[in-house]
Design an enzyme around this catalytic site. Structure first.
Site, PDB file in Angstrom:
ATOM      1  N   LYS A  80       0.800  -1.211   0.233  1.00 55.56           N
ATOM      2  CA  LYS A  80      -0.247  -0.008  -0.269  1.00 55.56           C
ATOM      3  C   LYS A  80       0.789   1.236   0.143  1.00 55.56           C
ATOM      4  CE  LYS A  80      -4.342  -1.420   2.346  1.00 55.56           C
ATOM      5  NZ  LYS A  80      -5.201  -1.182   3.413  1.00 55.56           N
ATOM      6  N   CYS A  98     -20.061   0.219   5.180  1.00 59.00           N
ATOM      7  CA  CYS A  98     -20.662   0.802   6.302  1.00 59.00           C
ATOM      8  C   CYS A  98     -21.942   0.432   6.715  1.00 59.00           C
ATOM      9  CB  CYS A  98     -20.609   2.405   6.290  1.00 59.00           C
ATOM     10  SG  CYS A  98     -19.090   2.878   5.811  1.00 59.00           S
TER      11      CYS A  98
END
Length: 446
Positions: free
Chosen positions: A37, A271
């Site tokens: 990343k 979420c």
């Protein structure tokens, strides 16, 4: 001396927050424990699709020609501890396997690793969505573990990012909520957010529990509103009513409002589903489980929409998926994103595949992620190719390009002209005029 900011965790939330802090003029250091990343971000590339994020990143990442150089990335906790005055923790809080509760292991690990390297006064700011009560516990842990002891303070600053609008929502938020235990934390966060506050963004100061509850309460209200209109769609189908007209009519009431009253195949993503489940679990731990029992029905209605779409598709192909080809337009849980987490579209595609259907999926941005999650499905490089030979076409993610499809052109490549609109976004008259049978959730059959 200007504040220096670190961002712990460089996923969707962290990468956006780091780039936005650099845009606001701060020197920023982002940390992640995954070296790949860090390598990707240090090249000015993002590992996810989010409109405007890569451009913002490249504007500020050090080492890129023409950049401000205000943003760097590292895997070193020691470097982060020495660098930062304000440390934002943006790590993931997924749902526990086999439970409704939130998995706090990533947050706990990040706080412990960071605290060990805090040797001078600092403010640690949690942005992750956590169960209420977590901030007070983490504040104690910081004091206990940090060499600087009580000179390290905690604040909680929930995020309200909408995928597809994350850059806008970070730079120009509709509100900033901070949970603090003292004046110093509030003062530092007012300095961090001086630009959006100056533009008129409301700055709401609260205690820890209230700040933690804001995000879960907001998501629960949103999920409830979506499931309400989907429940009305079920009633409309039974009564031969039109949920789109119903939503239009009640949306004119200022007490209700028009937003999020579009019936369809339901909500998904990383979420809403996991946050409302974690909220129910935490309420049970607090002895307030009866207050949130309605969220069980909200969740149930949402999951039922997916099963209903499968039933409509099975009905359209004659009662069995065996030997039938099904085109699924959309893989992400919403447009302008490559996020396929808990995607209704992929869930429907997977259910049909398990029942013997030959499913081909297309999505403008989510194909790679979808393949990783559902490798046994077929994938096409274009919507038209996905529809080739199909006995029914399912519109399950509301991408703009699907609204622009020509029904006659699509009709020339399918085996049978059956369209089911799972997002109530297509022009029914246009498709029917081109010789299609057209169904949309909660609307009359013709």
């Amino acid at each position: 001396m200007a504040l220096r900011i670190t961002v712990i965790g460089t996923g969707y939330l962290g990468a956006t927050h780091a780039a936005a802090m650099a845009e606001l003029g701060f020197e920023v250091l982002g940390l992640d424990v995954v070296p790949q990343k860090i390598e990707t971000l240090s090249r000015g590339e993002v590992p996810m699709y989010e409109p405007g994020l890569e451009e913002l990143l490249r504007k500020h990442v050090a080492g890129i020609e023409g950049s401000t150089g205000r943003l760097r990335f590292t895997t070193s906790w020691e470097e982060v501890g020495e660098f930062g005055d304000v440390h934002f923790v943006c790590v993931n809080t997924p749902q526990k396997h086999g439970e409704y509760a939130c998995d706090m292991s990533y947050v706990d690990s990040a706080f412990a690793s960071l605290a060990a390297h805090l040797r001078r006064p600092a403010l640690v700011v949690g942005k992750s969505t956590v169960p209420v009560g977590s901030a007070a516990r983490l504040a104690e842990r910081l004091v206990e573990l940090a060499p600087a002891g009580e000179d390290v303070e905690l604040a909680w600053n929930p995020e309200f990012l909408r995928e597809g609008f994350a850059v806008q929502d970070t730079l120009h938020p509709d509100r900033i909520v901070v949970g603090v235990a003292g004046e110093r934390g509030e003062k530092l966060l007012r300095e961090v957010y001086a630009t959006p506050i100056g533009e008129g963004a409301p700055f709401v100061v609260a205690d820890y529990p209230t700040a933690e509850l804001v995000k879960t309460a907001a998501n629960s209200f949103l999920a409830t509103k979506i499931s309400f209109i989907n429940a009305m769609a079920e009633v409309c189908e039974a009564a031969d009513g039109d949920v789109v007209k119903l939503a239009e009519a009640i949306g004119h009431d200022d007490r209700i409002g028009k937003k999020f009253l579009r019936a369809g195949v339901g909500f998904g993503g990383g979420c809403l589903p996991k946050d409302i489940r974690a909220f129910m679990a935490r309420a049970g731990e607090l002895g307030a489980d009866q207050a949130l029992t309605f969220l069980r029905e909200v969740d149930s209605i949402n999951m039922r929409r997916r099963s209903h779409m499968v039933e409509l598709a099975r009905e359209a192909v004659g009662g069995s998926f065996l030997g039938r080809r099904v085109a699924v337009l959309g893989a992400t849980f919403k447009p302008d994103s490559d996020d396929v987490r808990d995607s209704p579209a992929l869930n429907v595609a997977g259910q049909i595949h398990l029942q013997g259907g030959q499913v081909t999926v297309h999505d403008p941005k989510g194909m790679e992620n979808a393949r990783r999650l559902f490798p046994t499905l077929a994938y096409a490089d274009s919507a038209l190719e996905a529809c080739r030979g199909a006995h029914v076409v399912l519109h399950l993610t509301e991408w703009g390009e699907y609204r622009q499809l020509d029904p006659a052109v699509v009709g020339a490549v399918v085996a049978e002209r059956h369209m089911i609109d799972g997002r109530n976004a297509l022009d029914a008259a246009r498709w029917r005029t081109a010789g299609w049978t057209f169904r949309a959730l909660g609307r009359p059959k013709a």
